[in-house]
Design a protein around this motif. Structure first.
Motif, PDB file in Angstrom:
ATOM      1  N   ARG A  32      43.071  19.885  18.330  1.00  0.00           N
ATOM      2  CA  ARG A  32      42.831  21.203  18.837  1.00  0.00           C
ATOM      3  C   ARG A  32      41.706  20.480  19.549  1.00  0.00           C
ATOM      4  O   ARG A  32      40.711  19.933  18.727  1.00  0.00           O
ATOM      5  CB  ARG A  32      42.997  22.062  18.282  1.00  0.00           C
ATOM      6  CG  ARG A  32      43.760  22.792  18.225  1.00  0.00           C
ATOM      7  CD  ARG A  32      43.359  23.839  17.483  1.00  0.00           C
ATOM      8  NE  ARG A  32      42.722  24.905  17.513  1.00  0.00           N
ATOM      9  CZ  ARG A  32      42.282  26.482  17.313  1.00  0.00           C
ATOM     10  NH1 ARG A  32      42.260  26.399  16.009  1.00  0.00           N
ATOM     11  NH2 ARG A  32      41.452  26.841  18.117  1.00  0.00           N
ATOM     12  N   ILE A  91      38.274  21.796  20.979  1.00  0.00           N
ATOM     13  CA  ILE A  91      38.013  23.482  20.924  1.00  0.00           C
ATOM     14  C   ILE A  91      36.023  22.817  21.912  1.00  0.00           C
ATOM     15  O   ILE A  91      35.688  23.964  21.311  1.00  0.00           O
ATOM     16  CB  ILE A  91      37.781  24.064  19.144  1.00  0.00           C
ATOM     17  CG1 ILE A  91      37.456  23.333  18.511  1.00  0.00           C
ATOM     18  CG2 ILE A  91      39.385  23.973  19.766  1.00  0.00           C
ATOM     19  CD1 ILE A  91      37.645  23.528  17.140  1.00  0.00           C
ATOM     20  N   GLY A 117      38.935  27.442  25.974  1.00  0.00           N
ATOM     21  CA  GLY A 117      40.524  27.087  27.916  1.00  0.00           C
ATOM     22  C   GLY A 117      41.443  25.831  27.112  1.00  0.00           C
ATOM     23  O   GLY A 117      41.273  25.562  26.040  1.00  0.00           O
ATOM     24  N   ASP A 118      42.375  26.670  28.277  1.00  0.00           N
ATOM     25  CA  ASP A 118      43.471  25.320  27.773  1.00  0.00           C
ATOM     26  C   ASP A 118      43.948  24.233  28.502  1.00  0.00           C
ATOM     27  O   ASP A 118      43.237  24.475  29.376  1.00  0.00           O
ATOM     28  CB  ASP A 118      44.662  26.099  28.335  1.00  0.00           C
ATOM     29  CG  ASP A 118      45.145  28.127  27.563  1.00  0.00           C
ATOM     30  OD1 ASP A 118      44.931  27.723  26.367  1.00  0.00           O
ATOM     31  OD2 ASP A 118      45.442  28.743  28.373  1.00  0.00           O
ATOM     32  N   ILE A 119      44.288  22.787  28.037  1.00  0.00           N
ATOM     33  CA  ILE A 119      44.331  21.654  29.103  1.00  0.00           C
ATOM     34  C   ILE A 119      45.352  22.073  29.970  1.00  0.00           C
ATOM     35  O   ILE A 119      46.617  22.759  29.765  1.00  0.00           O
ATOM     36  CB  ILE A 119      44.787  20.838  27.563  1.00  0.00           C
ATOM     37  CG1 ILE A 119      43.923  20.643  26.750  1.00  0.00           C
ATOM     38  CG2 ILE A 119      44.986  19.831  28.421  1.00  0.00           C
ATOM     39  CD1 ILE A 119      44.769  19.771  25.101  1.00  0.00           C
ATOM     40  N   ARG A 120      45.263  21.349  31.114  1.00  0.00           N
ATOM     41  CA  ARG A 120      45.278  22.219  32.256  1.00  0.00           C
ATOM     42  C   ARG A 120      46.175  20.811  33.253  1.00  0.00           C
ATOM     43  O   ARG A 120      46.997  20.835  33.893  1.00  0.00           O
ATOM     44  CB  ARG A 120      44.904  22.367  33.220  1.00  0.00           C
ATOM     45  CG  ARG A 120      43.961  23.947  33.039  1.00  0.00           C
ATOM     46  CD  ARG A 120      44.654  25.084  33.122  1.00  0.00           C
ATOM     47  NE  ARG A 120      44.409  26.449  32.631  1.00  0.00           N
ATOM     48  CZ  ARG A 120      44.185  27.169  33.563  1.00  0.00           C
ATOM     49  NH1 ARG A 120      44.132  27.381  34.265  1.00  0.00           N
ATOM     50  NH2 ARG A 120      43.584  27.932  33.142  1.00  0.00           N
ATOM     51  N   LYS A 122      40.546  20.348  31.282  1.00  0.00           N
ATOM     52  CA  LYS A 122      40.318  21.971  31.324  1.00  0.00           C
ATOM     53  C   LYS A 122      40.140  22.760  32.651  1.00  0.00           C
ATOM     54  O   LYS A 122      39.574  21.704  33.194  1.00  0.00           O
ATOM     55  CB  LYS A 122      40.320  22.412  29.769  1.00  0.00           C
ATOM     56  CG  LYS A 122      40.522  22.052  28.559  1.00  0.00           C
ATOM     57  CD  LYS A 122      39.299  22.417  27.203  1.00  0.00           C
ATOM     58  CE  LYS A 122      40.275  22.096  26.008  1.00  0.00           C
ATOM     59  NZ  LYS A 122      38.885  23.263  24.970  1.00  0.00           N
ATOM     60  N   GLU A 123      40.262  24.040  32.139  1.00  0.00           N
ATOM     61  CA  GLU A 123      39.866  24.455  33.653  1.00  0.00           C
ATOM     62  C   GLU A 123      38.460  24.267  34.245  1.00  0.00           C
ATOM     63  O   GLU A 123      37.975  24.042  35.397  1.00  0.00           O
ATOM     64  CB  GLU A 123      40.186  25.626  33.736  1.00  0.00           C
ATOM     65  CG  GLU A 123      39.332  26.580  34.800  1.00  0.00           C
ATOM     66  CD  GLU A 123      40.556  28.554  35.325  1.00  0.00           C
ATOM     67  OE1 GLU A 123      39.907  28.485  36.396  1.00  0.00           O
ATOM     68  OE2 GLU A 123      40.927  28.162  33.878  1.00  0.00           O
ATOM     69  N   CYS A 137      44.275  23.503  37.711  1.00  0.00           N
ATOM     70  CA  CYS A 137      46.053  23.294  37.539  1.00  0.00           C
ATOM     71  C   CYS A 137      46.406  21.657  37.591  1.00  0.00           C
ATOM     72  O   CYS A 137      45.348  20.392  38.230  1.00  0.00           O
ATOM     73  CB  CYS A 137      46.811  23.933  38.227  1.00  0.00           C
ATOM     74  SG  CYS A 137      46.873  23.317  40.139  1.00  0.00           S
TER      75      CYS A 137
END
Length: 60
Positions: free
Chosen positions: A8, A10, A14-17, A30-31, A59
């Motif tokens: 991870r 961290i 946010g999520d990996i884009r 990420k975002e 994205c």
């Protein structure tokens, strides 16, 4: 075949884009952040360092 790994990222929320190869390394987006990943080999496999904690991508 034995170099698979999971983990991870961290340090920033946010999520990996998106992700993109950069020679033998990788840039992960990420975002609102970017990471530079370098292959380390066993037992770590990959090491990720924050490039920016303010600029990322929404994205792919």
């Amino acid at each position: 075949a034995t170099q698979s790994a999971n983990g991870r990222i961290i340090d920033t929320p946010g999520d990996i884009r998106a992700g993109r190869a950069l020679g033998p390394d990788i840039v992960v987006y990420k975002e609102t952040s970017m990471y530079y990943g370098t292959y380390q080999g066993p037992p770590i496999i990959w090491a990720f360092n924050v490039i920016s904690n303010q600029i990322g991508t929404p994205c792919q």
